[in-house]
Design a protein around this motif. Structure first.
Motif, PDB file in Angstrom:
ATOM      1  N   VAL A 164       0.585  -1.235  -0.315  1.00 30.16           N
ATOM      2  CA  VAL A 164      -0.053   0.034  -0.106  1.00 30.16           C
ATOM      3  C   VAL A 164       0.914   1.149   0.217  1.00 30.16           C
ATOM      4  CG1 VAL A 164      -1.798   1.536   1.054  1.00 30.16           C
ATOM      5  CG2 VAL A 164      -2.171  -1.329   1.256  1.00 30.16           C
ATOM      6  N   ILE A 165       1.977   1.229   0.680  1.00 29.80           N
ATOM      7  CA  ILE A 165       2.893   2.606   1.223  1.00 29.80           C
ATOM      8  C   ILE A 165       3.459   2.547  -0.108  1.00 29.80           C
ATOM      9  CG2 ILE A 165       4.733   3.117   2.040  1.00 29.80           C
ATOM     10  CD1 ILE A 165       4.080   1.351   4.611  1.00 29.80           C
ATOM     11  N   PHE A 166       3.985   1.424  -1.033  1.00 33.68           N
ATOM     12  CA  PHE A 166       4.801   1.622  -2.704  1.00 33.68           C
ATOM     13  C   PHE A 166       3.983   1.951  -3.483  1.00 33.68           C
ATOM     14  CE2 PHE A 166       5.543  -0.420  -6.061  1.00 33.68           C
ATOM     15  CZ  PHE A 166       7.182  -0.122  -6.723  1.00 33.68           C
ATOM     16  N   ALA A 167       2.258   1.601  -3.525  1.00 29.73           N
ATOM     17  CA  ALA A 167       1.706   2.332  -4.543  1.00 29.73           C
ATOM     18  C   ALA A 167       1.631   3.536  -4.275  1.00 29.73           C
ATOM     19  CB  ALA A 167       0.106   0.920  -4.215  1.00 29.73           C
ATOM     20  N   GLY A 172       2.237   6.235  -7.676  1.00 31.82           N
ATOM     21  CA  GLY A 172       1.669   7.945  -7.561  1.00 31.82           C
ATOM     22  C   GLY A 172       0.473   7.579  -8.362  1.00 31.82           C
ATOM     23  N   ASN A 173       0.499   9.076  -8.747  1.00 33.09           N
ATOM     24  CA  ASN A 173      -0.529   9.766 -10.114  1.00 33.09           C
ATOM     25  C   ASN A 173       0.253   8.671 -11.128  1.00 33.09           C
ATOM     26  OD1 ASN A 173      -1.338  11.081  -8.489  1.00 33.09           O
ATOM     27  ND2 ASN A 173      -0.547  12.817  -8.441  1.00 33.09           N
ATOM     28  N   ALA A 174       1.379   8.084 -11.627  1.00 33.31           N
ATOM     29  CA  ALA A 174       1.323   7.549 -12.664  1.00 33.31           C
ATOM     30  C   ALA A 174       0.527   6.630 -12.935  1.00 33.31           C
ATOM     31  CB  ALA A 174       2.885   7.303 -12.799  1.00 33.31           C
ATOM     32  N   ASN A 175       0.204   5.733 -11.901  1.00 30.34           N
ATOM     33  CA  ASN A 175      -1.109   5.138 -12.101  1.00 30.34           C
ATOM     34  C   ASN A 175      -1.824   4.875 -10.945  1.00 30.34           C
ATOM     35  OD1 ASN A 175      -2.912   2.998 -12.416  1.00 30.34           O
ATOM     36  ND2 ASN A 175      -1.044   1.006 -12.542  1.00 30.34           N
ATOM     37  N   SER A 210       4.479  -4.205 -12.428  1.00 31.15           N
ATOM     38  CA  SER A 210       4.561  -4.091 -14.073  1.00 31.15           C
ATOM     39  C   SER A 210       4.393  -2.321 -14.170  1.00 31.15           C
ATOM     40  CB  SER A 210       3.371  -5.048 -14.306  1.00 31.15           C
ATOM     41  OG  SER A 210       4.266  -6.367 -14.102  1.00 31.15           O
ATOM     42  N   SER A 211       3.770  -1.146 -13.290  1.00 33.11           N
ATOM     43  CA  SER A 211       3.200  -0.096 -13.577  1.00 33.11           C
ATOM     44  C   SER A 211       4.456   0.731 -13.948  1.00 33.11           C
ATOM     45  CB  SER A 211       2.253   0.330 -12.659  1.00 33.11           C
ATOM     46  OG  SER A 211       1.486   2.037 -12.311  1.00 33.11           O
ATOM     47  N   HIS A 212       3.712   1.529 -13.923  1.00 34.67           N
ATOM     48  CA  HIS A 212       4.721   2.838 -14.572  1.00 34.67           C
ATOM     49  C   HIS A 212       4.841   3.146 -13.296  1.00 34.67           C
ATOM     50  CE1 HIS A 212       4.806   3.973 -18.893  1.00 34.67           C
ATOM     51  NE2 HIS A 212       3.181   3.081 -19.263  1.00 34.67           N
ATOM     52  N   LYS A 213       6.433   4.350 -12.873  1.00 37.45           N
ATOM     53  CA  LYS A 213       6.335   4.311 -11.490  1.00 37.45           C
ATOM     54  C   LYS A 213       6.875   6.183 -12.196  1.00 37.45           C
ATOM     55  CE  LYS A 213       6.944   0.226 -10.424  1.00 37.45           C
ATOM     56  NZ  LYS A 213       6.856   0.215 -11.253  1.00 37.45           N
ATOM     57  N   SER A 214       6.346   6.875 -10.438  1.00 42.04           N
ATOM     58  CA  SER A 214       6.701   8.076 -10.327  1.00 42.04           C
ATOM     59  C   SER A 214       7.069   8.404  -8.737  1.00 42.04           C
ATOM     60  CB  SER A 214       5.328   8.444 -10.573  1.00 42.04           C
ATOM     61  OG  SER A 214       5.229   9.965 -10.395  1.00 42.04           O
ATOM     62  N   ASN A 215       7.533   9.118  -8.563  1.00 43.13           N
ATOM     63  CA  ASN A 215       7.449   9.526  -6.825  1.00 43.13           C
ATOM     64  C   ASN A 215       7.602  10.451  -6.718  1.00 43.13           C
ATOM     65  OD1 ASN A 215       9.458  10.654  -8.225  1.00 43.13           O
ATOM     66  ND2 ASN A 215      11.443   9.804  -6.477  1.00 43.13           N
ATOM     67  N   ALA A 216       7.024  12.112  -7.276  1.00 44.19           N
ATOM     68  CA  ALA A 216       6.333  13.092  -7.652  1.00 44.19           C
ATOM     69  C   ALA A 216       5.911  13.240  -6.419  1.00 44.19           C
ATOM     70  CB  ALA A 216       6.155  13.315  -8.687  1.00 44.19           C
ATOM     71  N   SER A 217       4.210  12.665  -6.430  1.00 46.01           N
ATOM     72  CA  SER A 217       4.061  13.240  -4.762  1.00 46.01           C
ATOM     73  C   SER A 217       4.456  12.866  -3.961  1.00 46.01           C
ATOM     74  CB  SER A 217       2.312  12.481  -5.894  1.00 46.01           C
ATOM     75  OG  SER A 217       2.528  11.100  -5.305  1.00 46.01           O
ATOM     76  N   TYR A 218       5.311  11.763  -3.471  1.00 47.89           N
ATOM     77  CA  TYR A 218       6.557  11.062  -2.390  1.00 47.89           C
ATOM     78  C   TYR A 218       7.155  12.721  -2.202  1.00 47.89           C
ATOM     79  CZ  TYR A 218       9.496   9.626   0.578  1.00 47.89           C
ATOM     80  OH  TYR A 218      10.893   9.408   0.721  1.00 47.89           O
ATOM     81  N   TYR A 283       5.170  20.020  -6.571  1.00 48.63           N
ATOM     82  CA  TYR A 283       4.264  18.864  -7.588  1.00 48.63           C
ATOM     83  C   TYR A 283       4.965  19.463  -8.727  1.00 48.63           C
ATOM     84  CZ  TYR A 283       1.675  15.482  -9.713  1.00 48.63           C
ATOM     85  OH  TYR A 283       1.277  13.824 -10.570  1.00 48.63           O
ATOM     86  N   ASP A 284       6.206  18.493  -8.952  1.00 44.14           N
ATOM     87  CA  ASP A 284       6.593  18.292 -10.722  1.00 44.14           C
ATOM     88  C   ASP A 284       6.287  17.407 -10.783  1.00 44.14           C
ATOM     89  OD1 ASP A 284       7.776  18.262 -12.715  1.00 44.14           O
ATOM     90  OD2 ASP A 284       9.757  18.117 -12.169  1.00 44.14           O
ATOM     91  N   PRO A 285       5.100  17.128 -11.429  1.00 44.97           N
ATOM     92  CA  PRO A 285       4.224  15.834 -12.924  1.00 44.97           C
ATOM     93  C   PRO A 285       5.744  15.158 -12.801  1.00 44.97           C
ATOM     94  CG  PRO A 285       2.685  17.282 -13.056  1.00 44.97           C
ATOM     95  CD  PRO A 285       4.308  17.753 -12.263  1.00 44.97           C
ATOM     96  N   GLY A 286       5.537  13.521 -12.939  1.00 44.35           N
ATOM     97  CA  GLY A 286       6.508  12.847 -13.588  1.00 44.35           C
ATOM     98  C   GLY A 286       6.484  12.775 -14.561  1.00 44.35           C
ATOM     99  N   ARG A 287       7.220  11.722 -15.533  1.00 43.04           N
ATOM    100  CA  ARG A 287       7.321  12.049 -16.734  1.00 43.04           C
ATOM    101  C   ARG A 287       6.689  10.472 -17.499  1.00 43.04           C
ATOM    102  NH1 ARG A 287       7.931  16.932 -18.658  1.00 43.04           N
ATOM    103  NH2 ARG A 287       9.703  18.202 -17.470  1.00 43.04           N
TER     104      ARG A 287
END
Length: 308
Positions: A164-167, A172-175, A210-218, A283-287
């Protein structure tokens, strides 16, 4: 204290990571030496020495035909190796000649040998490998380390909670669906329990990996917390303050606030940050495809203000 003055010479040994098990103040005053896992050749030598010098083992006629299982199950730990060796020999003590094979060792050991210590260093190493496999988008690595935890008897709720924490932290907002699935996984394993919970954990782990990754919100909340700690309690702009009383309204609370839904597109530009932080981007949205959509939308609203 006595250790610093040399009154006491402290010598200690632990099979655990001292960072977790030894008082930090005491640890800072000690020289730490790390003993590496034994090599296979060293472990075979140890077995032979045990047969030569141990009184109980000397009474047995032992044919050390295969050693791979003994070595693999012991994980480079001499204590585990000797305990397992004794366990297997004892189980086969009715035989005139005790012939040790990998098949016999595995059959006798089964779940009797601690392959996974839920409270020791290996606990932290394996959960770390599990998280890093998912972060690295490797569902195969994630499944393997998940299996190690399950087989070792790890609390399935602990595993689900970490997902849950990892998600949120790593996807984050990547998925955003990842957090929904991880939360559903946590609820499900609490309802289902073992052994079926392994199926639910596997589905969630492979999806997250297998999901897109982003730590932008973190990163956004970490940067905002850093600003708060450095700059303290900056005043809330008057126009976004709550004004439940007449006096507060007279003081200007809520004055000139623009209700977004009263404007076209449910948006109108106004300042929400304290004056000194105006224009600060947290907040800098991920690529990634999903957050690129968010970036485009935010740019259409805020133009050049936040650099989107």
């Amino acid at each position: 204290g006595a250790v610093e003055k040399g009154i006491i010479t402290l010598i200690g040994a632990t099979t655990e990571n001292p960072s977790f098990e030894v008082n930090s103040a005491l640890l800072s005053r000690c020289q730490v030496y790390v003993l590496k896992s034994l090599e296979p050749g060293d472990m075979v030598t140890l077995l032979q020495l045990a047969m030569q010098k141990d009184d109980w083992l000397q009474e047995k006629k032992i044919d050390l035909k295969e050693t791979e299982a003994l070595i693999r199950l012991s994980g480079g730990d001499a204590r585990k190796l000797l305990n397992l060796f004794e366990l297997v020999v004892d189980a086969l003590s009715d035989e005139e000649t005790i012939e040790l094979t990998d098949e016999k060792v595995m059959a006798i050991a089964q779940q009797r040998i601690a392959l996974y210590d839920k409270t020791g260093e290996q606990h932290y190493d394996i959960i770390s490998a599990f998280i890093k496999s998912m972060r690295g988008s490797d569902p195969n690595g994630a499944i393997y380390w998940l299996a190690r935890m399950i087989e070792g008897g790890e609390d399935v709720r602990f595993i689900a909670r970490r997902m849950v924490i990892f998600a949120s932290e790593d996807i984050g907002n990547a998925n955003p669906t990842a957090l929904v699935l991880a939360n559903a996984c946590f609820d499900a394993v609490n309802k289902i329990g073992n052994p079926e919970s392994r199926i639910i954990l596997a589905q969630c782990a492979t999806y997250l990996a297998s999901s897109h990754k982003s730590n932008a919100s973190y990163m956004a909340i970490e940067e905002a917390l850093d600003v708060v700690r450095r700059q303290g309690d900056l005043p809330v702009p008057l126009h976004v303050r709550n004004a439940p009383t007449g006096l507060m309204k007279k003081m200007g609370y809520g004055k000139n606030y623009k209700y977004a839904h009263s404007y076209e597109g449910n948006f109108t530009e106004q300042e929400f940050l304290p004056g000194p932080l105006s224009g600060t981007t947290f907040y800098d949205p991920g690529r990634n495809p999903r957050e690129e959509e968010l970036r485009k939308f935010l740019r259409s609203l805020w133009k050049e203000k936040y650099g989107y």
